[in-house]
Design a protein around this motif. Structure first.
Motif, PDB file in Angstrom:
ATOM      1  N   LEU A 161       0.844  -1.188   0.000  1.00  0.00           N
ATOM      2  CA  LEU A 161       0.000   0.000   0.000  1.00  0.00           C
ATOM      3  C   LEU A 161       0.881   1.240   0.000  1.00  0.00           C
ATOM      4  O   LEU A 161       1.863   1.320   0.744  1.00  0.00           O
ATOM      5  CB  LEU A 161      -0.879   0.003   1.256  1.00  0.00           C
ATOM      6  CG  LEU A 161      -1.814   1.196   1.476  1.00  0.00           C
ATOM      7  CD1 LEU A 161      -2.861   1.276   0.365  1.00  0.00           C
ATOM      8  CD2 LEU A 161      -2.479   1.081   2.837  1.00  0.00           C
ATOM      9  N   ALA A 162       0.530   2.204  -0.850  1.00  0.00           N
ATOM     10  CA  ALA A 162       1.224   3.494  -0.867  1.00  0.00           C
ATOM     11  C   ALA A 162       0.232   4.572  -1.256  1.00  0.00           C
ATOM     12  O   ALA A 162      -0.664   4.349  -2.077  1.00  0.00           O
ATOM     13  CB  ALA A 162       2.392   3.471  -1.847  1.00  0.00           C
ATOM     14  N   VAL A 163       0.410   5.753  -0.651  1.00  0.00           N
ATOM     15  CA  VAL A 163      -0.461   6.891  -0.900  1.00  0.00           C
ATOM     16  C   VAL A 163       0.424   8.091  -1.221  1.00  0.00           C
ATOM     17  O   VAL A 163       1.342   8.399  -0.461  1.00  0.00           O
ATOM     18  CB  VAL A 163      -1.327   7.207   0.339  1.00  0.00           C
ATOM     19  CG1 VAL A 163      -2.219   8.404   0.080  1.00  0.00           C
ATOM     20  CG2 VAL A 163      -2.135   5.994   0.760  1.00  0.00           C
ATOM     21  N   LEU A 164       0.154   8.757  -2.331  1.00  0.00           N
ATOM     22  CA  LEU A 164       0.885   9.962  -2.695  1.00  0.00           C
ATOM     23  C   LEU A 164       0.032  11.166  -2.333  1.00  0.00           C
ATOM     24  O   LEU A 164      -1.069  11.339  -2.855  1.00  0.00           O
ATOM     25  CB  LEU A 164       1.214   9.981  -4.185  1.00  0.00           C
ATOM     26  CG  LEU A 164       2.032  11.194  -4.645  1.00  0.00           C
ATOM     27  CD1 LEU A 164       3.440  11.160  -4.052  1.00  0.00           C
ATOM     28  CD2 LEU A 164       2.092  11.244  -6.162  1.00  0.00           C
ATOM     29  N   ASP A 165       0.548  11.999  -1.423  1.00  0.00           N
ATOM     30  CA  ASP A 165      -0.130  13.209  -0.994  1.00  0.00           C
ATOM     31  C   ASP A 165       0.612  14.395  -1.597  1.00  0.00           C
ATOM     32  O   ASP A 165       1.610  14.863  -1.057  1.00  0.00           O
ATOM     33  CB  ASP A 165      -0.120  13.308   0.539  1.00  0.00           C
ATOM     34  CG  ASP A 165      -0.806  14.562   1.059  1.00  0.00           C
ATOM     35  OD1 ASP A 165      -1.374  15.325   0.253  1.00  0.00           O
ATOM     36  OD2 ASP A 165      -0.760  14.772   2.289  1.00  0.00           O
ATOM     37  N   ALA A 166       0.131  14.845  -2.752  1.00  0.00           N
ATOM     38  CA  ALA A 166       0.795  15.941  -3.465  1.00  0.00           C
ATOM     39  C   ALA A 166      -0.235  16.714  -4.262  1.00  0.00           C
ATOM     40  O   ALA A 166      -1.249  16.162  -4.683  1.00  0.00           O
ATOM     41  CB  ALA A 166       1.865  15.394  -4.401  1.00  0.00           C
ATOM     42  N   THR A 167       0.056  17.978  -4.487  1.00  0.00           N
ATOM     43  CA  THR A 167      -0.782  18.773  -5.374  1.00  0.00           C
ATOM     44  C   THR A 167      -0.440  18.346  -6.790  1.00  0.00           C
ATOM     45  O   THR A 167       0.626  18.663  -7.295  1.00  0.00           O
ATOM     46  CB  THR A 167      -0.521  20.276  -5.178  1.00  0.00           C
ATOM     47  OG1 THR A 167      -0.840  20.595  -3.825  1.00  0.00           O
ATOM     48  CG2 THR A 167      -1.354  21.111  -6.117  1.00  0.00           C
TER      49      THR A 167
END
Length: 150
Positions: A74-80
């Motif tokens: 599992l991976a989550v990218l938190d970026a604009t």
């Protein structure tokens, strides 16, 4: 982990600065699966706003995302990520067989209302001591248009 991963999954948050991405992601996902290019930017340059080494920042973000996928599934990218071309480029780094899910933070209202709301949120975060980019109000319409275009 708040939920069990049945299949390796990559989540990409898509939305404008100040739209609530980090707030929601922090409530849904464990901190260790979230990759934040702003935090990496601060590690590398000393400032979340210094984009002089963005190639290195995004290379490291891809490395961390793939590491999380390998270790935890599992991976989550938190970026604009308002430009579809940049999202597509990043997705090329995700291994085959990994499920890719977009979480879209769609602003509501007129362009003027959206700009005012996002700018107010950014200023509130800065006043409360949150380490985030101080996006000038006059800059917000450009990524808003990119977001709408793609």
């Amino acid at each position: 982990m708040r939920f069990k991963v049945m299949h390796p999954t990559f989540y990409m948050a898509i939305g404008l600065s100040g739209s609530g991405k980090s707030t929601i992601l922090d409530h849904v996902f464990e901190r260790e699966v979230i990759v934040e290019p702003d935090a990496i930017r601060k590690e590398i340059t000393g400032s979340v706003s210094d984009q002089s080494k963005d190639f290195v920042v995004w290379k490291e973000a891809a490395k961390r995302v793939n590491g999380n996928l390998e270790k935890m599934g599992l991976a989550v990218l938190d970026a604009t990520s308002t430009k579809s071309s940049l999202r597509k480029q990043f997705l090329k780094n995700i291994p085959a067989g990994v499920r890719k899910v977009a979480i879209v933070f769609q602003p509501q209202g007129s362009d003027e209302e959206i700009v005012d709301k996002l700018y107010s949120r950014i200023q509130k975060d800065l006043k409360s001591g949150k380490d985030r980019s101080n996006v000038p109000q006059e800059v917000i319409p450009r990524p808003l248009q990119q977001f709408k275009d793609g």
